[in-house]
Motif scaffolding. Structure first.
Motif, PDB file in Angstrom:
ATOM      1  N   ASP A 164    -100.570  -3.357 -76.162  1.00 15.95           N
ATOM      2  CA  ASP A 164    -101.143  -2.023 -76.255  1.00 15.95           C
ATOM      3  C   ASP A 164    -100.983  -1.241 -74.947  1.00 15.95           C
ATOM      4  O   ASP A 164    -101.223  -0.037 -74.929  1.00 15.95           O
ATOM      5  CB  ASP A 164    -102.629  -2.120 -76.619  1.00 15.95           C
ATOM      6  N   ALA A 165    -100.598  -1.919 -73.870  1.00 18.85           N
ATOM      7  CA  ALA A 165    -100.433  -1.229 -72.594  1.00 18.85           C
ATOM      8  C   ALA A 165     -99.148  -0.403 -72.607  1.00 18.85           C
ATOM      9  O   ALA A 165     -98.120  -0.856 -73.099  1.00 18.85           O
ATOM     10  CB  ALA A 165    -100.406  -2.238 -71.451  1.00 18.85           C
ATOM     11  N   PRO A 166     -99.217   0.809 -72.083  1.00 16.42           N
ATOM     12  CA  PRO A 166     -98.038   1.692 -72.076  1.00 16.42           C
ATOM     13  C   PRO A 166     -96.801   1.038 -71.471  1.00 16.42           C
ATOM     14  O   PRO A 166     -95.699   1.206 -71.998  1.00 16.42           O
ATOM     15  CB  PRO A 166     -98.510   2.880 -71.236  1.00 16.42           C
ATOM     16  N   ALA A 167     -96.979   0.291 -70.381  1.00 13.80           N
ATOM     17  CA  ALA A 167     -95.814  -0.339 -69.743  1.00 13.80           C
ATOM     18  C   ALA A 167     -95.179  -1.355 -70.685  1.00 13.80           C
ATOM     19  O   ALA A 167     -93.945  -1.479 -70.753  1.00 13.80           O
ATOM     20  CB  ALA A 167     -96.232  -1.012 -68.435  1.00 13.80           C
ATOM     21  N   THR A 168     -96.009  -2.085 -71.415  1.00 13.60           N
ATOM     22  CA  THR A 168     -95.475  -3.052 -72.369  1.00 13.60           C
ATOM     23  C   THR A 168     -94.794  -2.354 -73.537  1.00 13.60           C
ATOM     24  O   THR A 168     -93.751  -2.814 -74.012  1.00 13.60           O
ATOM     25  CB  THR A 168     -96.593  -3.961 -72.893  1.00 13.60           C
ATOM     26  N   ARG A 169     -95.398  -1.259 -73.994  1.00 11.04           N
ATOM     27  CA  ARG A 169     -94.765  -0.478 -75.057  1.00 11.04           C
ATOM     28  C   ARG A 169     -93.361  -0.070 -74.633  1.00 11.04           C
ATOM     29  O   ARG A 169     -92.412  -0.169 -75.407  1.00 11.04           O
ATOM     30  CB  ARG A 169     -95.572   0.787 -75.377  1.00 11.04           C
ATOM     31  N   ALA A 170     -93.238   0.398 -73.422  1.00 14.64           N
ATOM     32  CA  ALA A 170     -91.925   0.839 -72.920  1.00 14.64           C
ATOM     33  C   ALA A 170     -90.945  -0.321 -72.928  1.00 14.64           C
ATOM     34  O   ALA A 170     -89.775  -0.173 -73.309  1.00 14.64           O
ATOM     35  CB  ALA A 170     -92.083   1.423 -71.520  1.00 14.64           C
ATOM     36  N   GLU A 171     -91.426  -1.481 -72.505  1.00 16.07           N
ATOM     37  CA  GLU A 171     -90.559  -2.665 -72.478  1.00 16.07           C
ATOM     38  C   GLU A 171     -90.115  -3.032 -73.896  1.00 16.07           C
ATOM     39  O   GLU A 171     -88.954  -3.367 -74.142  1.00 16.07           O
ATOM     40  CB  GLU A 171     -91.330  -3.816 -71.834  1.00 16.07           C
ATOM     41  N   LEU A 172     -91.055  -2.960 -74.854  1.00 12.41           N
ATOM     42  CA  LEU A 172     -90.716  -3.311 -76.236  1.00 12.41           C
ATOM     43  C   LEU A 172     -89.754  -2.296 -76.845  1.00 12.41           C
ATOM     44  O   LEU A 172     -88.840  -2.664 -77.600  1.00 12.41           O
ATOM     45  CB  LEU A 172     -92.001  -3.411 -77.070  1.00 12.41           C
ATOM     46  N   TRP A 173     -89.945  -1.021 -76.517  1.00 11.78           N
ATOM     47  CA  TRP A 173     -88.998  -0.002 -76.991  1.00 11.78           C
ATOM     48  C   TRP A 173     -87.601  -0.287 -76.436  1.00 11.78           C
ATOM     49  O   TRP A 173     -86.594  -0.144 -77.155  1.00 11.78           O
ATOM     50  CB  TRP A 173     -89.456   1.396 -76.581  1.00 11.78           C
ATOM     51  N   ALA A 174     -87.543  -0.680 -75.181  1.00 15.23           N
ATOM     52  CA  ALA A 174     -86.241  -0.972 -74.570  1.00 15.23           C
ATOM     53  C   ALA A 174     -85.587  -2.151 -75.277  1.00 15.23           C
ATOM     54  O   ALA A 174     -84.367  -2.152 -75.535  1.00 15.23           O
ATOM     55  CB  ALA A 174     -86.418  -1.260 -73.076  1.00 15.23           C
ATOM     56  N   LEU A 175     -86.373  -3.166 -75.596  1.00 17.41           N
ATOM     57  CA  LEU A 175     -85.849  -4.306 -76.341  1.00 17.41           C
ATOM     58  C   LEU A 175     -85.329  -3.866 -77.709  1.00 17.41           C
ATOM     59  O   LEU A 175     -84.221  -4.233 -78.122  1.00 17.41           O
ATOM     60  CB  LEU A 175     -86.946  -5.363 -76.520  1.00 17.41           C
ATOM     61  N   ALA A 176     -86.146  -3.076 -78.404  1.00 15.94           N
ATOM     62  CA  ALA A 176     -85.755  -2.614 -79.740  1.00 15.94           C
ATOM     63  C   ALA A 176     -84.454  -1.835 -79.680  1.00 15.94           C
ATOM     64  O   ALA A 176     -83.588  -1.971 -80.557  1.00 15.94           O
ATOM     65  CB  ALA A 176     -86.870  -1.753 -80.342  1.00 15.94           C
ATOM     66  N   GLU A 177     -84.306  -1.039 -78.634  1.00  9.95           N
ATOM     67  CA  GLU A 177     -83.095  -0.229 -78.494  1.00  9.95           C
ATOM     68  C   GLU A 177     -81.874  -1.096 -78.211  1.00  9.95           C
ATOM     69  O   GLU A 177     -80.789  -0.850 -78.732  1.00  9.95           O
ATOM     70  CB  GLU A 177     -83.292   0.802 -77.374  1.00  9.95           C
ATOM     71  N   ALA A 178     -82.068  -2.128 -77.392  1.00  9.92           N
ATOM     72  CA  ALA A 178     -80.940  -2.992 -77.041  1.00  9.92           C
ATOM     73  C   ALA A 178     -80.513  -3.857 -78.219  1.00  9.92           C
ATOM     74  O   ALA A 178     -79.357  -4.267 -78.314  1.00  9.92           O
ATOM     75  CB  ALA A 178     -81.325  -3.876 -75.860  1.00  9.92           C
ATOM     76  N   LEU A 179     -81.447  -4.114 -79.124  1.00 11.26           N
ATOM     77  CA  LEU A 179     -81.161  -5.068 -80.193  1.00 11.26           C
ATOM     78  C   LEU A 179     -80.625  -4.415 -81.464  1.00 11.26           C
ATOM     79  O   LEU A 179     -79.918  -5.066 -82.241  1.00 11.26           O
ATOM     80  CB  LEU A 179     -82.445  -5.842 -80.541  1.00 11.26           C
ATOM     81  N   VAL A 180     -80.946  -3.162 -81.705  1.00 10.51           N
ATOM     82  CA  VAL A 180     -80.605  -2.560 -82.998  1.00 10.51           C
ATOM     83  C   VAL A 180     -79.111  -2.697 -83.278  1.00 10.51           C
ATOM     84  O   VAL A 180     -78.272  -2.413 -82.430  1.00 10.51           O
ATOM     85  CB  VAL A 180     -81.070  -1.093 -83.058  1.00 10.51           C
ATOM     86  N   ASP A 181     -78.797  -3.141 -84.482  1.00  2.27           N
ATOM     87  CA  ASP A 181     -77.407  -3.422 -84.848  1.00  2.27           C
ATOM     88  C   ASP A 181     -76.664  -2.118 -85.155  1.00  2.27           C
ATOM     89  O   ASP A 181     -77.052  -1.397 -86.064  1.00  2.27           O
ATOM     90  CB  ASP A 181     -77.394  -4.338 -86.077  1.00  2.27           C
ATOM     91  N   PRO A 182     -75.614  -1.787 -84.414  1.00  2.00           N
ATOM     92  CA  PRO A 182     -74.906  -0.526 -84.628  1.00  2.00           C
ATOM     93  C   PRO A 182     -74.231  -0.453 -85.992  1.00  2.00           C
ATOM     94  O   PRO A 182     -73.961   0.636 -86.488  1.00  2.00           O
ATOM     95  CB  PRO A 182     -73.868  -0.501 -83.501  1.00  2.00           C
TER      96      PRO A 182
END
Length: 371
Positions: A164-182
């Motif tokens: 729930d911490a903003p910094a963790t949210r940012a980290e999870l968004w970055a992970l989601a972005e790196a992982l999404v299958d093009p």
DNA sequence: AATCCGGGGGT
DNA sequence: ACCCCAGGATT
């Protein structure tokens, strides 16, 4: 700030392959997965915000039958939209949905925009919903992060910081972005959510690692910490609230309903005229105050009828219902009962369904044998 | 960064 | 009784 996990290309490849294979094999047959209509997909994503799949399905089907296109929705009166949303909760979603439909028609010529940035300009569409529509309806490789995905990623990469911490949210968004299958962003994003909903489930359930396609890649599983993750922020206790509500009927059986102003709790919905008793005010006095606010001649005395509790995530509502019959000549000059409302109406029982009522109001009318 | 905004189903 | 859900807007 938690350390950002490294993502070797080979690891990403394996994750994509395993999750996509699993998803296309095991995915549930949900109604909005049978359409490619951006309007229908957008509607599903708005309804699914903080709301379970099983609850949404009948609402989505009914709504789509009655308002099958974005043009139909844009042309509908707002009261009608809210009436179709009644019982789903978070009613600002319905108001935003309606405004967004009008924007799609007026600004975009009736054609939904395709990019996350453009989608996010629509009312009620945030980062998650923009990514969902872009990837699912248009195949754009945009990431998304919802409660399911946050849980799956927190376990997969053993993220120990509070999700729930903003910094963790940012980290999870970055992970989601790196992982999404093009090549299959829709399948990847829905696969992550599907995994979170059916396998990598939240407490008090137990993650079903034995059937998880990513169990071999899961850092939490490797450390035996799948039950401890993700770490969530503690929840605040709901505040208690007491409302006195007045069930006023005519001799013909019509009911006085008032419509709440657009913002705030139950905004835009119809309900029994209510008031919160002041600190030094008895419930009976508050009920008499509501009668006076309605401008009824003769000011008939209301009698105590039923009491009901309604629990929300952050509120605990005690509803004290009073009952009164309107004087025969009193129905002409009924006035808006207080500054919480912007309209008042006499509603015959047959027309109740055309008014947007919260579940709290519906249950109360049921208890009063008025619905 | 915190708070507000519904309702219900699963354990 | 407690958890959290295909979150977004407002302050």
């Amino acid at each position: 700030m938690a350390a950002t996990p490294r993502l070797p290309a080979a690891r990403v490849r394996t994750l994509r392959q395993r999750l996509l294979g699993w998803y296309h094999r095991e995915r549930r047959d949900l109604p909005w997965r049978r359409t490619r209509d951006p309007y229908a997909i957008w509607l599903s994503e708005i309804m699914l915000q903080q709301t379970r799949v099983d609850v949404v399905i009948p609402y989505w089907q009914r709504f789509l039958t009655e308002l099958p296109t974005v043009h139909a929705l844009a042309a509908a009166p707002e009261d009608q939209v809210l009436a179709r949303w009644a019982g789903l909760g978070y009613y600002s979603r319905a108001r935003s949905l309606h405004r967004a439909a009008r924007e799609v028609v007026t600004r975009w010529g009736g054609v939904f925009p395709r990019t996350p940035a453009e989608l996010e300009e629509l009312p009620g569409v945030g980062r998650y919903t923009a990514g969902a529509i872009a990837s699912i309806a248009f195949g754009v490789p945009a990431p998304l992060l919802d409660g399911n995905v946050a849980r799956v990623l927190a376990r997969l990469f053993a993220v120990e910081a509070s999700v729930d911490a903003p910094a963790t949210r940012a980290e999870l968004w970055a992970l989601a972005e790196a992982l999404v299958d093009p090549d299959d962003p829709s399948g990847w994003n829905q696969g992550l959510m599907e995994l979170g909903a059916t396998v990598c489930v939240p407490p008090p359930g137990s993650p079903r690692c034995e059937v998880c396609p990513l169990a071999g890649q899961c850092a939490a599983r490797a450390a035996g910490r799948q039950h401890e993750l993700p770490v969530r922020a503690p929840r605040k206790a709901p505040r208690a609230l007491t409302w006195v509500t007045l069930a006023a009927t005519t001799r013909a059986g019509a009911l006085v309903l008032a419509r709440r102003k657009p913002r705030g709790l139950f905004g835009g919905l119809w309900e029994l005229p209510s008031a919160e008793p002041a600190a030094d005010e008895t419930p009976a006095a508050a009920a008499a105050r509501v009668v006076a606010a309605l401008g009824l001649p003769g000011r008939p005395a209301p009698r105590r009828a039923v009491e009901q509790e309604h629990v929300l995530t952050h509120r605990r509502l005690r509803l004290l219902a009073y009952r009164v019959t309107l004087p025969a000549r009193g129905t002409a000059g009924v006035t808006i009962p207080g500054d919480a409302y912007d309209r008042v109406a006499l509603v015959p029982p047959a027309e109740l369904a055309r008014h947007g009522l919260s579940s709290a109001t519906s249950r109360l009318l049921e208890a009063l044998s008025l619905a």
